[in-house]
Write an enzyme that holds these catalytic residues in place. Structure first.
Site, PDB file in Angstrom:
ATOM      1  N   HIS A 116       0.814  -1.216   0.000  1.00  0.00           N
ATOM      2  CA  HIS A 116       0.000   0.000   0.000  1.00  0.00           C
ATOM      3  C   HIS A 116       0.842   1.259   0.000  1.00  0.00           C
ATOM      4  CE1 HIS A 116       0.723   0.634   4.295  1.00  0.00           C
ATOM      5  NE2 HIS A 116       0.206  -0.559   4.578  1.00  0.00           N
TER       6      HIS A 116
ATOM      7  N   CYS B  34       2.562  -4.935   6.644  1.00  0.00           N
ATOM      8  CA  CYS B  34       2.395  -4.687   5.213  1.00  0.00           C
ATOM      9  C   CYS B  34       3.701  -4.214   4.586  1.00  0.00           C
ATOM     10  CB  CYS B  34       1.307  -3.633   4.994  1.00  0.00           C
ATOM     11  SG  CYS B  34      -0.325  -4.166   5.534  1.00  0.00           S
TER      12      CYS B  34
END
Length: 165
Positions: free
Chosen positions: A123, A140
């Site tokens: 992301h 992430c």
């Protein structure tokens, strides 16, 4: 006077249209056949076969050393997964979901009496914290907002992602 009004109108329209610029890019180059992440080097590569099309500096989970084992450990998983979903409305600009946990990950966590966690993504940027710490995610893989726009355009659902130490 009329020239000034036209110029002002043109300026207003140009500003309004630029504000509507899309975060969604198009990509017409070679297919990205694999995403490779090297955690220790903080690098992510988009590959076509064995050729790197693009590379990016990345941020990882706030506990970047070691493989993700359980929910909340702040680690980025290691292994082979797939890009399994796309989120155009991510709170981190755009995001691509990673198919963590797989069966091995679930079994490893269960052996510890814990849950494996989930929602691991590639992301864009987050809040101010993402600018202050080199590794700030909950597991992430993060790039800049401009870079995730490019990655989002290039990487298709189903693409293999290999995450190494």
């Amino acid at each position: 006077m009329q020239f000034t009004r036209r110029f002002a109108l043109f300026g207003f329209l140009a500003t309004a249209l630029s504000a509507c610029a899309s975060k969604f890019q198009t990509y017409n180059g070679p297919e990205v056949t694999r995403v490779v992440v090297l955690k220790e080097k903080r690098k992510m590569y988009l590959l076509h076969g064995n050729r790197a099309l693009k590379s990016y500096e990345i941020a990882l989970g706030f506990e970047p050393t070691g493989d993700k084992k359980i929910e909340g450990d702040g680690k980025t998983p290691e292994g082979h997964y797939r890009i399994d979903r796309r989120n155009p409305d991510s709170r981190f600009h755009l995001s691509l979901g990673i198919s963590y946990p797989n069966q091995r990950d679930v079994a490893d966590a269960k052996a510890l009496g814990k849950e494996p966690g989930g929602d691991i993504f590639i992301h864009g940027e987050g809040t101010l914290v993402s600018k202050l710490k080199p590794d700030w995610t909950w597991g992430c893989i993060a790039v800049t907002n401009k870079e995730i726009e490019e990655v989002y355009a290039m990487v298709r659902t189903g693409t293999i992602i290999s995450i190494f130490k």
